[in-house]
Design a protein around this motif. Structure first.
Motif, short mmCIF file in Angstrom:
data_model
loop_
_atom_site.label_atom_id
_atom_site.label_comp_id
_atom_site.label_asym_id
_atom_site.label_seq_id
_atom_site.Cartn_x
_atom_site.Cartn_y
_atom_site.Cartn_z
N GLU A 134 0.85 -0.84 0.14
CA GLU A 134 0.10 0.29 0.07
C GLU A 134 0.62 1.32 -0.16
N ASN A 169 0.74 3.43 -3.24
CA ASN A 169 -0.06 4.94 -3.16
C ASN A 169 1.20 5.86 -3.07
N GLU A 170 1.85 5.83 -2.75
CA GLU A 170 3.32 6.83 -2.45
C GLU A 170 3.42 6.99 -4.24
N GLY A 229 1.96 5.95 -6.82
CA GLY A 229 0.62 6.82 -7.75
C GLY A 229 0.80 8.60 -7.77
N ALA A 230 1.17 8.95 -6.22
CA ALA A 230 0.34 10.45 -5.95
C ALA A 230 1.59 11.42 -6.45
N THR A 257 -0.29 -2.14 -10.74
CA THR A 257 -0.74 -2.69 -8.93
C THR A 257 -1.72 -3.67 -8.59
#
Length: 154
Positions: free
Chosen positions: A94, A98-99, A101-102, A121
């Motif tokens: 995760e 998440n990081e 993608g951000a 992912t």
């Protein structure tokens, strides 16, 4: 606004574009195939091989910083992020998903440059293998189409 965007097909002409690709080497067998497919598809859309710069980084968390350096150079019309994050037994999946993608989104918005995010992912390697070709081709299409769209808009 009614109907389909009539300019979309015109936006798939990559002849005058310069594209940067950042590939994460983690899960290298999969991501190297993604790079090959993406580059081949960019060429099929008219992008000259000499106008495609392909670099590799250790993993998905390093992709945004390489994209940022490419964006800072102002040499590219669009960028592509390639990677593959497969869920493991810990929360690390995760965090990385998440990081990364951000970070990819931030580069695009901060630099006003299209970035096609093809960092997979997935739950397992089988899901990754099932997506390698389509997502890589999609990334090429998105990069070319969005570069041409932004050229029209700006």
């Amino acid at each position: 606004m009614q109907g389909a965007d009539k300019g979309q097909s015109n936006r798939l002409d990559g002849r005058d574009l310069r594209i940067g690709i950042v590939q994460a080497r983690f899960n290298d067998e999969l991501t190297s195939e993604m790079a090959r497919v993406c580059i081949d598809h960019l060429v099929s859309l008219g992008v000259q091989r000499k106008h495609i710069q392909h670099v590799t980084v250790p993993g998905a968390l390093e992709v945004p910083v390489a994209l940022q350096a490419m964006a800072d150079s102002e040499k590219f019309d669009a960028l592509v992020a390639l990677g593959c994050i497969i869920r493991g037994e810990t929360y690390h999946f995760e965090l990385v998903a998440n990081e990364s993608g951000a970070g990819v989104t931030r580069v695009s918005l901060d630099h006003h440059i299209p970035v096609a995010n093809a960092i997979l992912t997935v739950e397992n390697e089988a899901q990754a293998r099932a997506r390698v070709i389509d997502k890589s081709k999609d990334a090429a299409i998105v990069a070319v189409e969005m570069a041409n769209l932004l050229d029209e808009l700006l």
